[in-house]
Design an enzyme around this catalytic site. Structure first.
Site, mmCIF file in Angstrom:
data_model
loop_
_atom_site.group_PDB
_atom_site.id
_atom_site.type_symbol
_atom_site.label_atom_id
_atom_site.label_comp_id
_atom_site.label_asym_id
_atom_site.label_seq_id
_atom_site.Cartn_x
_atom_site.Cartn_y
_atom_site.Cartn_z
ATOM 1 N N LYS A 190 3.901 42.707 31.984
ATOM 2 C CA LYS A 190 5.299 42.273 31.850
ATOM 3 C C LYS A 190 5.946 42.349 33.217
ATOM 4 C CE LYS A 190 8.237 41.001 28.625
ATOM 5 N NZ LYS A 190 7.990 40.399 27.310
ATOM 6 N N ASP A 212 10.906 35.300 28.923
ATOM 7 C CA ASP A 212 11.459 36.358 28.072
ATOM 8 C C ASP A 212 12.975 36.191 28.219
ATOM 9 O OD1 ASP A 212 10.443 38.988 26.541
ATOM 10 O OD2 ASP A 212 12.263 39.554 27.593
HETATM 11 P P1 NDP Z 1 16.986 34.458 25.504
HETATM 12 O O1 NDP Z 1 17.396 34.808 26.867
HETATM 13 O O2 NDP Z 1 16.647 33.048 25.181
HETATM 14 O O3 NDP Z 1 18.076 34.928 24.442
HETATM 15 C C1 NDP Z 1 18.454 36.248 24.357
HETATM 16 C C2 NDP Z 1 19.518 36.369 23.290
HETATM 17 O O4 NDP Z 1 19.744 37.763 23.050
HETATM 18 C C3 NDP Z 1 20.836 35.799 23.721
HETATM 19 O O5 NDP Z 1 21.560 35.360 22.615
HETATM 20 C C4 NDP Z 1 21.495 37.011 24.370
HETATM 21 O O6 NDP Z 1 22.903 36.932 24.441
HETATM 22 C C5 NDP Z 1 21.066 38.121 23.470
HETATM 23 N N1 NDP Z 1 21.007 39.373 24.232
HETATM 24 C C6 NDP Z 1 20.280 39.614 25.340
HETATM 25 N N2 NDP Z 1 20.502 40.849 25.812
HETATM 26 C C7 NDP Z 1 21.395 41.395 24.979
HETATM 27 C C8 NDP Z 1 22.026 42.653 24.927
HETATM 28 N N3 NDP Z 1 21.761 43.593 25.850
HETATM 29 N N4 NDP Z 1 22.877 42.866 23.906
HETATM 30 C C9 NDP Z 1 23.130 41.907 22.965
HETATM 31 N N5 NDP Z 1 22.556 40.695 22.978
HETATM 32 C C10 NDP Z 1 21.713 40.441 23.957
HETATM 33 O O7 NDP Z 1 15.749 35.415 25.189
HETATM 34 P P2 NDP Z 1 14.649 35.282 24.060
HETATM 35 O O8 NDP Z 1 15.205 34.639 22.849
HETATM 36 O O9 NDP Z 1 13.436 34.730 24.683
HETATM 37 O O10 NDP Z 1 14.329 36.821 23.763
HETATM 38 C C11 NDP Z 1 14.979 37.570 22.726
HETATM 39 C C12 NDP Z 1 14.126 38.778 22.375
HETATM 40 O O11 NDP Z 1 12.846 38.334 21.912
HETATM 41 C C13 NDP Z 1 13.832 39.736 23.522
HETATM 42 O O12 NDP Z 1 13.746 41.049 23.006
HETATM 43 C C14 NDP Z 1 12.450 39.300 23.994
HETATM 44 O O13 NDP Z 1 11.770 40.325 24.641
HETATM 45 C C15 NDP Z 1 11.806 38.950 22.666
HETATM 46 N N6 NDP Z 1 10.657 38.059 22.705
HETATM 47 C C16 NDP Z 1 10.706 36.850 23.301
HETATM 48 C C17 NDP Z 1 9.613 36.005 23.265
HETATM 49 C C18 NDP Z 1 9.649 34.638 23.827
HETATM 50 O O14 NDP Z 1 8.650 33.919 23.667
HETATM 51 N N7 NDP Z 1 10.713 34.197 24.459
HETATM 52 C C19 NDP Z 1 8.346 36.424 22.633
HETATM 53 C C20 NDP Z 1 8.417 37.694 21.953
HETATM 54 C C21 NDP Z 1 9.537 38.475 22.028
HETATM 55 P P3 NDP Z 1 23.613 36.558 25.837
HETATM 56 O O15 NDP Z 1 23.380 35.113 26.031
HETATM 57 O O16 NDP Z 1 25.026 36.924 25.636
HETATM 58 O O17 NDP Z 1 22.939 37.406 26.887
HETATM 59 O O1 2IT Z 2 7.414 39.518 24.540
HETATM 60 C C1 2IT Z 2 6.634 38.544 24.543
HETATM 61 O O2 2IT Z 2 5.611 38.524 23.851
HETATM 62 C C2 2IT Z 2 6.989 37.405 25.380
HETATM 63 N N1 2IT Z 2 8.038 37.414 26.017
HETATM 64 C C3 2IT Z 2 6.062 36.230 25.482
HETATM 65 C C4 2IT Z 2 4.922 36.530 26.409
HETATM 66 C C5 2IT Z 2 4.051 35.354 26.760
HETATM 67 O O3 2IT Z 2 3.197 35.552 27.630
HETATM 68 O O4 2IT Z 2 4.178 34.287 26.188
#
Ligand code: NDP
Ligand code: 2IT
Length: 448
Positions: A129, A169
């Site tokens: 990561k 992420d």
């Molecule tokens: P994005 O940046 O696309 O979206 C994040 C969302 O979460 C936004 O709505 C954001 O609001 C909100 N957010 C972020 N930080 C905070 C905080 N501290 N408090 C409240 N709300 C918050 O990220 P992703 O959708 O990609 O990721 C969301 C979660 O999913 C994370 O935990 C990530 O690690 C996990 N994840 C992502 C994967 C992926 O493929 N993208 C895979 C597996 C897990 P705002 O815009 O106001 O910051």
């Molecule tokens: O938390 C996660 O699994 C991710 N942000 C996606 C990782 C990836 O390599 O696609």
């Protein structure tokens, strides 16, 4: 909960001592070690041969300066990280997070979780990561580009298609991956699958954008079906409105659920008619706006400041898809009091240990992140396969593989929980099933 096995407790004690001031990392390690108690009883060699001691220590941590020039001509300096945690079963694989809250402890917690998640997919990917304390919010495209280029200029020395393959992420989506891929390609003069989540015109995989949210719902659907339930007619609350949340909302709706609330870090919207996802996509994906703008066009909907209030909305299924520790014990109790039947984690570690305990002790079906959000990295690994073959599968082909893998993860986590005497406990099952493949490989390698 606490660790009873003395040797395992000692590993935990050392982790805390050697990594001071990193509570999220301690939390992630403690949960896994607790789950491993019955495993080390059956297989003491994992402790005796140092596998667990080696597993909690990252193979390598890279920490670097990221200088860039803002639109006013000022020099800005951020900090970049890449934790190459474990390569026992494949090249390091895991996302990059750009958010002001990022520090070494966050990247270590995420990297540690990624080891087990990636193992659960059944695909050959190790755990890693990275990220930065850079905040893309409010920055111009030019600023984001200059930051990404500077970040990649340094990171490119340590990654490669067979070494370490980053992805997105929080704060890292298609735009950032594009800027980083462009800089990697220029520096190395090679066109390889060094990043995933790439654009479709330059090596990206169909369905990667949708994968984490879709995968979350496929997993949840498998869990519900196993208990004679389904999404059909259920009320769903989803936190966040980013990549994971948006596509979780889409699939939950396709499966018959009604999504009534979504949020961002400022607040949440409640729409009793069901969230209009096209509008959310317009606000978030096209305009990079705030969720409160939803009520400008949907007068029946209500916007409330603050994010934790979303867990007070009555629902059948809750899908936390924003960030770590967003559901505490108090929020968990509200969900239980309102009759929630299933909670499935889209974000990484969104429930505190107390919240998980609250769900499990009230018979709520609980899907832990490293199993239920593995769809993103699964499809990243499928992107790597396609890049290696110099070929691409159709959306339907990728989506079918994703669905099959998510159902398998559910079955494997569920079977492992049963085998080790904790039937129905998917937290333990996922940790154990993910651990065994990595630990058996490490055992084969000896002390390296
Ligand atoms: P994005 O940046 O696309 O979206 C994040 C969302 O979460 C936004 O709505 C954001 O609001 C909100 N957010 C972020 N930080 C905070 C905080 N501290 N408090 C409240 N709300 C918050 O990220 P992703 O959708 O990609 O990721 C969301 C979660 O999913 C994370 O935990 C990530 O690690 C996990 N994840 C992502 C994967 C992926 O493929 N993208 C895979 C597996 C897990 P705002 O815009 O106001 O910051
Ligand atoms: O938390 C996660 O699994 C991710 N942000 C996606 C990782 C990836 O390599 O696609």
């Amino acid at each position: 909960m606490s660790i009873k096995n003395e040797k395992l407790a000692k590993v935990m004690e050392d982790v805390i001592k050697r990594n001071p001031g990193e509570p999220e990392f301690h939390q992630a390690v403690a949960e896994v070690l607790e789950s491993l108690e019955p495993v080390v009883e059956k297989r003491p060699e994992f402790l005796e041969k140092g596998v667990i001691d080696m597993l909690v220590e990252p193979e390598r941590i890279i920490k670097f300066r990221v200088p860039w020039v803002d639109d006013q001509g000022n020099v800005q300096v951020n900090r970049g990280f890449r934790v190459q945690y474990n390569s026992a079963i494949g090249p390091y694989k895991g996302g990059l997070r750009f958010h002001p809250s990022v520090y070494e402890g966050i990247i270590k917690f995420l990297g540690f979780e990624q080891i087990f998640k990636n193992s659960l997919t059944g695909l050959p990917i190790g755990g890693g990561k990275g990220g930065s304390d850079f905040d893309p919010k409010g920055k111009s495209d030019g600023e984001v580009m200059r930051f990404c280029q500077s970040f990649m200029m340094e990171l490119s020395k340590y990654i490669g298609a067979d070494t370490d393959v980053p992805a997105g992420d929080i704060g890292v989506g298609a735009r950032e991956i594009g800027y980083m891929y462009g800089m990697y390609k220029k520096q190395r003069d090679e066109f390889t699958g060094v990043l995933t989540g790439k654009g479709l015109t330059y090596g990206g995989s169909l369905a990667r954008k949708e994968a984490t949210g879709f995968g979350l719902c496929y997993f949840t659907d498998a869990m519900l079906k196993d208990h004679g339930l389904s999404f059909d007619g259920k009320t769903v609350v989803i936190s966040g409105s980013g990549n994971v949340a948006i596509y979780a909302a889409q699939k939950a709706t396709e499966l018959g659920g009604k999504v009534v609330a979504m949020s961002d870090s400022n607040g949440y919207v409640y729409d009793a008619n069901g969230i209009d996802l096209a509008e959310v996509k317009q606000i978030k994906e096209v305009r990079r706006g705030r969720i409160k703008e939803y009520v400008d066009t949907h007068k029946d909907a209500v916007y409330t400041e603050g994010c934790s209030g979303i867990w007070g909305i009555k629902c059948d299924i809750a899908l936390p898809c924003a960030t770590q520790n967003e559901i505490n014990e108090e929020s968990a109790k509200k969900l239980v009091a309102n009759g929630v039947i299933a909670v499935a984690e889209g974000a990484n570690m969104p429930s505190t240990p107390e919240a998980i305990h609250t769900f499990q002790s009230n018979q709520v079906l609980f899907a832990p992140a490293k199993a239920s959000n593995a769809g993103g990295v699964t499809t990243s690994a499928l992107e790597m396969s396609q890049n290696s073959m110099r070929y691409s599968w159709t959306f339907e082909e990728v989506d079918a593989k994703l669905q099959g893998i998510m159902v398998n993860i559910y079955k494997n986590a569920s079977a492992a929980a049963k085998e080790y005497g904790m039937e129905g406990n998917l937290v333990a099952g996922a940790n154990i099933a993910g651990f065994l493949k990595v630990a058996n490989s490490m055992l084969a390698f000896g002390v390296v």
